[in-house]
Scaffold this motif. Structure first.
Motif, PDB file in Angstrom:
ATOM      1  N   GLY A  18      46.773  42.594  -2.440  1.00 42.34           N
ATOM      2  CA  GLY A  18      45.884  43.740  -2.613  1.00 42.34           C
ATOM      3  C   GLY A  18      46.016  44.740  -1.474  1.00 42.34           C
ATOM      4  O   GLY A  18      46.019  45.948  -1.681  1.00 42.34           O
ATOM      5  N   GLN A  19      46.165  44.195  -0.240  1.00 44.20           N
ATOM      6  CA  GLN A  19      46.337  45.075   0.915  1.00 44.20           C
ATOM      7  C   GLN A  19      47.658  45.822   0.829  1.00 44.20           C
ATOM      8  O   GLN A  19      47.742  46.999   1.145  1.00 44.20           O
ATOM      9  CB  GLN A  19      46.284  44.254   2.204  1.00 44.20           C
ATOM     10  CG  GLN A  19      44.880  43.762   2.534  1.00 44.20           C
ATOM     11  CD  GLN A  19      44.893  42.823   3.720  1.00 44.20           C
ATOM     12  OE1 GLN A  19      45.828  42.029   3.900  1.00 44.20           O
ATOM     13  NE2 GLN A  19      43.866  42.899   4.544  1.00 44.20           N
TER      14      GLN A  19
ATOM     15  N   PRO B 238      48.300  50.041 -11.549  1.00 44.14           N
ATOM     16  CA  PRO B 238      47.697  49.778 -10.232  1.00 44.14           C
ATOM     17  C   PRO B 238      46.898  48.484 -10.159  1.00 44.14           C
ATOM     18  O   PRO B 238      46.767  47.912  -9.088  1.00 44.14           O
ATOM     19  CB  PRO B 238      46.775  50.981 -10.016  1.00 44.14           C
ATOM     20  CG  PRO B 238      46.511  51.515 -11.370  1.00 44.14           C
ATOM     21  CD  PRO B 238      47.738  51.242 -12.176  1.00 44.14           C
ATOM     22  N   SER B 239      46.395  47.987 -11.293  1.00 46.56           N
ATOM     23  CA  SER B 239      45.532  46.806 -11.213  1.00 46.56           C
ATOM     24  C   SER B 239      46.281  45.507 -11.468  1.00 46.56           C
ATOM     25  O   SER B 239      45.698  44.435 -11.376  1.00 46.56           O
ATOM     26  CB  SER B 239      44.378  46.936 -12.214  1.00 46.56           C
ATOM     27  OG  SER B 239      44.889  46.996 -13.521  1.00 46.56           O
TER      28      SER B 239
ATOM     29  N   PRO C 212      40.011  39.873  -8.792  1.00 48.08           N
ATOM     30  CA  PRO C 212      38.913  40.775  -9.180  1.00 48.08           C
ATOM     31  C   PRO C 212      38.372  41.614  -8.021  1.00 48.08           C
ATOM     32  O   PRO C 212      38.095  42.800  -8.196  1.00 48.08           O
ATOM     33  CB  PRO C 212      37.849  39.824  -9.713  1.00 48.08           C
ATOM     34  CG  PRO C 212      38.613  38.651 -10.192  1.00 48.08           C
ATOM     35  CD  PRO C 212      39.785  38.514  -9.268  1.00 48.08           C
ATOM     36  N   ALA C 213      38.257  41.012  -6.832  1.00 46.53           N
ATOM     37  CA  ALA C 213      37.698  41.773  -5.716  1.00 46.53           C
ATOM     38  C   ALA C 213      38.648  42.882  -5.282  1.00 46.53           C
ATOM     39  O   ALA C 213      38.234  44.020  -5.053  1.00 46.53           O
ATOM     40  CB  ALA C 213      37.394  40.840  -4.549  1.00 46.53           C
ATOM     41  N   ALA C 214      39.952  42.552  -5.200  1.00 46.28           N
ATOM     42  CA  ALA C 214      40.930  43.549  -4.788  1.00 46.28           C
ATOM     43  C   ALA C 214      40.995  44.679  -5.820  1.00 46.28           C
ATOM     44  O   ALA C 214      41.157  45.845  -5.477  1.00 46.28           O
ATOM     45  CB  ALA C 214      42.302  42.905  -4.631  1.00 46.28           C
ATOM     46  N   ARG C 215      40.827  44.299  -7.083  1.00 49.03           N
ATOM     47  CA  ARG C 215      40.853  45.272  -8.175  1.00 49.03           C
ATOM     48  C   ARG C 215      39.693  46.251  -8.012  1.00 49.03           C
ATOM     49  O   ARG C 215      39.851  47.462  -8.130  1.00 49.03           O
ATOM     50  CB  ARG C 215      40.737  44.486  -9.480  1.00 49.03           C
ATOM     51  CG  ARG C 215      40.790  45.267 -10.745  1.00 49.03           C
ATOM     52  CD  ARG C 215      40.727  44.264 -11.900  1.00 49.03           C
ATOM     53  NE  ARG C 215      40.803  44.923 -13.183  1.00 49.03           N
ATOM     54  CZ  ARG C 215      39.776  45.484 -13.794  1.00 49.03           C
ATOM     55  NH1 ARG C 215      38.593  45.492 -13.193  1.00 49.03           N
ATOM     56  NH2 ARG C 215      39.932  46.063 -14.957  1.00 49.03           N
TER      57      ARG C 215
ATOM     58  N   GLY D 144      37.398  51.546  -6.068  1.00 51.77           N
ATOM     59  CA  GLY D 144      36.536  52.340  -5.193  1.00 51.77           C
ATOM     60  C   GLY D 144      37.331  53.370  -4.415  1.00 51.77           C
ATOM     61  O   GLY D 144      36.914  54.522  -4.272  1.00 51.77           O
ATOM     62  N   ILE D 145      38.519  52.954  -3.930  1.00 44.72           N
ATOM     63  CA  ILE D 145      39.363  53.872  -3.157  1.00 44.72           C
ATOM     64  C   ILE D 145      39.876  54.995  -4.052  1.00 44.72           C
ATOM     65  O   ILE D 145      39.801  56.174  -3.707  1.00 44.72           O
ATOM     66  CB  ILE D 145      40.538  53.091  -2.537  1.00 44.72           C
ATOM     67  CG1 ILE D 145      40.026  52.212  -1.395  1.00 44.72           C
ATOM     68  CG2 ILE D 145      41.608  54.029  -2.036  1.00 44.72           C
ATOM     69  CD1 ILE D 145      40.952  51.085  -1.031  1.00 44.72           C
TER      70      ILE D 145
END
Lengths: 256, 256
Positions: free
Chosen positions: B147-148, B170-171, B176-179, B184-185
Motif C-alpha cells: 500500500g505504501q 489503483p485499488s 481494506p485499510a490501505a484501500r 482518502g488521499i
C-alpha cells in the motif's frame, strides 16, 4: 517483505569508518590492495604490518574478527591450488616435518595466500561499512561510466523482485507435487527458468514504459550526485591507511 | 492554451496491434478540468491500451488525443510536455519504482523536466506530503508495504504536477485499510482524475462520472450512481457489483 538481500555484507552500526563518504573508502581500498600486491613476497614483516593496519581499521569500523574470518573463507576456492605449489615447485628444497618442499613453491604459496587474504579483508571492510547503494554512489563520484553504475543500480533494485518471483513459482510448483530432488524431475525447474526469463523480460518492458511516462529520454538525470561528496579532510583521513601501506611497500622494496 | 480547454479529449481513436488485432474501435472521451471519471470495463476491453495512448506511448492508427489544448504528436518537445501533463500511475508499483530510495524515485520525473536543487527538493517534499509518505523519503521502496509503495507511485507522478492523473487499477491488491487510505488521499488531490478500474464501489466512492469501455468502444457514459444502478447494463459488459452492495448516494464516508 524479502528484506536484506541488498545488504548481505553490510554491518549496520555507526562508526567513523561508516561515516566516511564511499568514494574515499573505495579509493583507499584500491590503493591499499595495490600496495600489498606490489610488496616483494620475501618481506614477511611487511605483511604483518598490513595485517595490523587491517586490524586497526576493523576495530575502528566495529567489525569483529569472527565475522571477518568467517566471511574471508570465500577466498578458499581461489587459494586451494596454492597448497600444491610447495610440492610441485622446483629448485632448492627444504625438509619440513619429513616432507621435502620447494623453497620457491613455499614463497609462491605464501605470496598467493597472504596477498589474497589481505585483499579480501580490505574488500570485506569496505563492504561491511558501506551500503551497496553508497558503493554505487561512490563509483559514480569516482567518474565510473554511468552506464555501468546504472546497470548495477537496476540489478540491485530488481534482484529482490526477481528472487521473489522465482520463490513464488517454486512454491506453486512444489504445491502441485513437484519434488525436484531427482535429476529426472528437473524438467519443472528448467521450464521455470524459462518462465522466469519471460517474466523478467516483460517486467523490463513495463519498467521502461513507466520510465518513459515520466519523461525519461535515455539519460538518467544527475540529481543527488552533488550532495555529500567527500571533503579534503575526509580524503586526508582515509588516505592514512594507503599512505602507511605505501610506505611499508616502499621500504620492503628497498630492503630486498 | 486557453484555460477552458478540457483536460483530456480523445477523438475517434482506433488502434490495431502490429499483429492485426484491433484493440480500440474509435473511442471518444472528453474529461473537463477538475472532473473525476472512472473508466470501467472487463478484462481485455482495451482499458490499458487506451491509457498508453494518453501520453503518446502508443500512437493511434486513426484519430487523435488533445491534453489541455495540446495535441499529442511524435515531436520530442511536445511529447515531453504531454508526459508531464498526463501522469500515469501503473498497476504494479514495482514497475514504477526503480530507484534505491523513495525520494530519488519521486525526483526522477521532475528531474527529467529539468528541475534541480531547491526547486526539485520542494517538489519532492510536496508530492510525498500529499500522499502522507514524507517520513519514508529515505527508505528503499522494496522495504515498504504494498500500500505504501502504491502511494509512493502516486507521488512520483504528482511531483510532475500533471494536468490529469491517470490511475490503472489503483485499488488492486490492497488490503481494506490501505484501500481506504488511498481513497482518502485521492479524494483530497486537487487534480483531474481518470481512474481505470473494475472495482465498482471504488469508482462510486471517488468518481461522479463513469464510462464503460467494452470491446474497444465506449458503450456507456453517465453519472456513476446511474450506471451502477443499471444491473442489466453492467451484466452485459461483464461487470457486477459486490454481493449486497447497492449504490445509494449517502453521506461521504467518515474521515479520520
Amino acid at each position: 517483505m524479502a528484506a536484506g538481500h541488498a545488504h548481505v555484507l553490510y554491518r549496520e552500526v555507526d562508526s567513523p569508518v561508516h561515516r566516511l563518504p564511499p568514494e574515499v573508502k573505495i579509493a583507499a581500498m584500491v590503493a591499499f590492495t595495490i600496495a600489498v600486491v606490489a610488496t616483494p613476497r620475501e618481506a614477511l614483516w611487511a605483511f604483518g604490518a598490513y595485517a595490523l593496519l587491517v586490524v586497526a581499521v576493523a576495530v575502528l569500523a566495529r567489525v569483529n574478527a569472527r565475522w571477518l574470518l568467517l566471511r574471508s573463507t570465500i577466498e578458499l576456492p581461489f587459494v586451494v591450488f596454492a597448497v600444491a605449489l610447495p610440492f610441485l615447485g622446483v629448485g632448492e628444497r627444504v625438509d619440513v616435518a619429513g616432507l621435502s618442499l620447494s623453497v620457491d613453491g613455499l614463497y609462491g604459496a605464501w605470496n598467493i595466500v597472504a596477498k589474497g587474504t589481505l585483499g579480501v579483508w580490505a574488500s570485506l571492510l569496505l563492504a561491511a561499512s558501506t551500503t551497496t547503494r553508497d558503493l554505487i554512489v561512490g563509483l559514480d563520484r569516482l567518474r565510473c561510466p554511468q552506464i555501468l553504475t546504472q546497470i548495477a543500480t537496476f540489478m540491485l533494485r530488481y534482484l529482490d523482485v526477481l528472487v521473489g518471483e522465482a520463490r513464488r513459482m517454486r512454491v506453486a510448483r512444489i504445491s502441485r507435487g513437484d519434488d525436484p530432488r531427482f535429476v529426472w524431475q528437473l524438467r519443472g525447474f528448467a521450464a521455470g527458468v524459462g518462465a522466469l526469463f519471460l517474466r523478467a523480460f516483460e517486467r523490463g518492458e513495463r519498467v521502461y514504459l513507466a520510465m518513459l511516462s515520466r519523461g525519461y529520454t535515455g539519460r538518467m538525470p544527475a540529481v543527488w550526485q552533488g550532495a555529500g561528496a567527500a571533503t579534503t579532510g575526509q580524503w586526508l583521513v582515509a588516505a592514512t591507511v594507503p599512505v602507511l601501506a605505501g610506505a611499508v611497500a616502499a621500504t620492503a622494496v628497498v630492503l630486498t | 492554451m486557453q484555460p477552458t480547454a478540457p483536460s483530456l479529449e480523445v477523438r475517434g481513436v482506433r488502434y490495431a496491434y502490429p499483429d492485426g488485432h484491433v484493440a480500440l474501435h474509435g473511442v471518444d472521451l472528453t474529461v473537463a478540468r477538475g472532473e473525476r471519471v472512472a473508466l470501467l470495463g472487463p478484462n481485455g476491453a482495451g482499458k490499458t491500451t487506451l491509457v498508453l495512448h494518453l501520453n503518446g506511448i502508443l500512437t493511434p492508427t486513426e484519430g487523435g488525443i488533445v491534453v489541455g489544448g495540446l495535441a499529442v504528436s511524435s515531436d520530442r518537445a511536445r511529447l515531453a510536455e504531454i508526459r508531464r501533463r498526463v501522469g500515469i500511475v501503473f498497476q504494479d508499483p514495482d514497475d514504477q519504482l526503480f530507484l534505491p530510495t523513495v525520494a530519488e524515485d519521486v525526483a526522477f520525473g521532475p528531474a527529467n523536466l529539468g528541475l534541480r536543487g531547491a526547486e526539485l527538493a520542494a517538489r519532492v517534499d510536496e508530492a510525498l506530503a500529499a500522499v502522507g509518505m514524507s517520513e519514508h523519503r529515505d527508505r528503499t521502496p522494496h522495504h515498504l508495504s504494498f500500500g505504501q509503495r502504491r502511494r509512493v507511485a502516486v507521488a512520483t507522478v504528482l511531483a510532475m504536477r500533471p494536468e490529469i492523473l491517470v490511475l490503472d487499477e489503483p485499488s488492486s491488491n490492497l488490503d481494506p485499510a490501505a484501500r481506504r487510505e488511498l481513497a482518502g488521499i485521492l479524494r483530497d488531490l486537487p487534480v483531474t482524475l481518470l481512474m481505470v478500474t473494475h472495482d465498482l464501489p471504488y469508482a462510486f466512492e471517488l468518481c461522479d462520472r463513469s464510462v464503460i469501455l467494452d470491446g474497444g468502444r465506449i458503450v456507456a457514459d453517465g453519472p456513476t450512481p446511474e450506471l451502477l444502478g443499471d444491473e442489466e447494463l453492467l451484466a452485459r459488459h461483464r461487470l457486477e457489483l459486490p454481493y449486497l452492495f447497492r449504490p445509494t448516494p449517502g453521506p461521504t464516508p467518515v474521515r479520520e
